[in-house]
Structures are given as C-alpha cells and as structure tokens.
Design an enzyme around this catalytic site. Structure first.
Site: not given
Ligand code: ASP
Length: 247
Positions: A117, A148, A167, A169
């Site tokens: 992200t 998130d 960024t 999970e």
């Molecule tokens: N936080 C992002 C999500 O869960 C994914 C990521 O940061 O790569 O959609």
C-alpha cells in the site's frame, strides 16, 4: 481500489472504496473531502462521483497485469491471501532478518509479509499535518472486502498534532484503530511521536502484521513495523533524503 486522505487542519477528510476504474483513488478521496458534503463514498456511488468530477479513469483491464493474474491464480490454488509476491520468500539471511515459515493470517498461510500500500504523511513549516493512503487491498481478498486504508482512524489519521498512514494486515489495523491510536497516546499519555509509534506497534497489534509512518507538528518523522520489512522514504526541505526496507 480504495483510499483516504485527512487534513489535520480542521480534521477534514475524504475516503473512497470499491473502485474499479479510477486511476488515482487518492485524488478522488481528496475531491470527496473538498467537493462533497460527505466523508466516504463507496462502490457505484463512488464511481458515479468520479464520473461527475471528471477524474482520470481507465477500463478495468488497465489495472490487470499478467504478473497479477499469475499471482492471483497461485493465491487461489493455495486458498491463501497474499500480501506481496515480489519479495522473495528466502534469502533474508543476508539482511540479518529471520523469517518464520509459514506465516499465518486468520489461520491461512500468507507470503512473507511486505506490504505494498502507498501512504504519505506530511508536515509543513507551520506545523500543519496531513496523511493519505491508497491501496488495491490484498491479493485474493473476498469481493466487497474493505480494508483499513480508506478508514479514517484505522489506516489514515491526521490532527493538529500528527499525521499517520498505515500498511499491513488491514483487519488487524482496523481492530487496533492504529492511526488514531498514535494521535491518542500523544494527546492523552503525552508521548513523543516515536514513542507513540513504538507503543502502538507493540501494544495494539496483537498477532497482526503491520507498519506505519508518521509526522508530528514539530517536524519529527517516525515509523514502526512488526513485519519483516516496510518500504519507506523520507524527504525534508533541507535536502535530506532516505529510503529503507528492513529495520
Ligand atoms: N492494509 C492494506 C489492506 O489490508 C494492505 C496493505 O497494506 O498492503 O487492504
């Protein structure tokens, strides 16, 4: 795709999710903030707003690459949610990083964790902070899943004290209201920026894997993560520039 933006000055914010054609989701989030009476638009309503605002849009296949198709196939076959496949799953030893194998998320195996992200936090010469986060979410996520990144307080937050972008999970970041927690512990516990970031990463993530970047009104820059690596960069007006991946 989904994104959000927050201006600490006056705590204005905008967010979008469920996009399939908008080239730069964070720009649409900004238009929600600046040009609509709302904070958050999703799915067909967000696409309609994008059309109305005349932002750059692309056919859906613009966003589909061969690499991603291949990875989606692997992820589906493994019944796994994947964070970033471009990071090798071996070879960390040379960086002094130890990797557990396999890493599980909600009981399912995931690739070595290195989120992808894009987030940005800024502070200007008058101490005004802002934050924005944009993402495609997770590979092989369920249709309709919202992470998130578009959620103010979870993936993105800015106030008169700090700006934060997360960024990792998404489900764990949401449970920990991670971005807002950094602001909250600065405000209510009187912690400095890096202390606040360390506290939140340690105390609010439980088993979740995530990271964040943050700035404060006094111009401090901080980051933290409990995953293997986090791509990041920092630039200041006096020419300092730094990039990093590992701890
Ligand atoms: N936080 C992002 C999500 O869960 C994914 C990521 O940061 O790569 O959609």
């Amino acid at each position: 795709m989904e994104a959000s933006i927050m201006d600490g000055l006056g705590r204005r914010c905008g967010a979008v999710s469920g996009l399939t054609t908008v080239k730069n989701p964070v720009s649409l989030a900004r238009l929600v903030m600046d040009k609509s009476p709302h904070s958050y638009l999703a799915f067909s309503g967000a696409e309609d707003f994008a059309k109305q605002m005349g932002v750059e849009r692309e056919e859906n296949d613009y966003f589909i690459t061969e690499d991603n198709m291949e990875m989606l196939k692997i992820a589906k076959e493994a019944n796994s949610i994947v964070f970033d496949y471009r990071i090798p799953t071996t070879g960390y030893e040379s960086c002094g990083v130890e990797v557990e194998s396999p890493i599980l998320m909600n009981g399912l195996p995931i690739s070595v964790y290195a989120p992808e992200t894009v987030g940005c936090v800024v502070v200007d010469s008058q101490g005004r902070c802002a934050a924005a986060t944009s993402t495609g979410g997770l590979m092989n996520k369920r249709a309709g899943r919202i992470g998130d990144s578009p959620l103010i307080g979870a993936g993105t937050y800015a106030s008169d004290i700090c700006g934060v972008s997360c960024t990792g999970e998404g489900e764990a970041i949401i449970r920990g209201t991670l971005a807002r927690e950094v602001g909250a512990v600065m405000e209510y516990k009187g912690l400095g920026l890096q202390e606040a970031v360390d506290f939140v990463i340690k105390e609010r993530l439980d088993e979740g894997q995530a990271g964040l970047i943050a700035v404060s009104k006094t111009g401090e820059v901080a980051y933290g993560f409990n995953c293997v690596g986090m791509f990041r960069g920092c630039a200041t007006e006096d020419g300092f520039m730094e990039v990093g991946i590992w701890e």
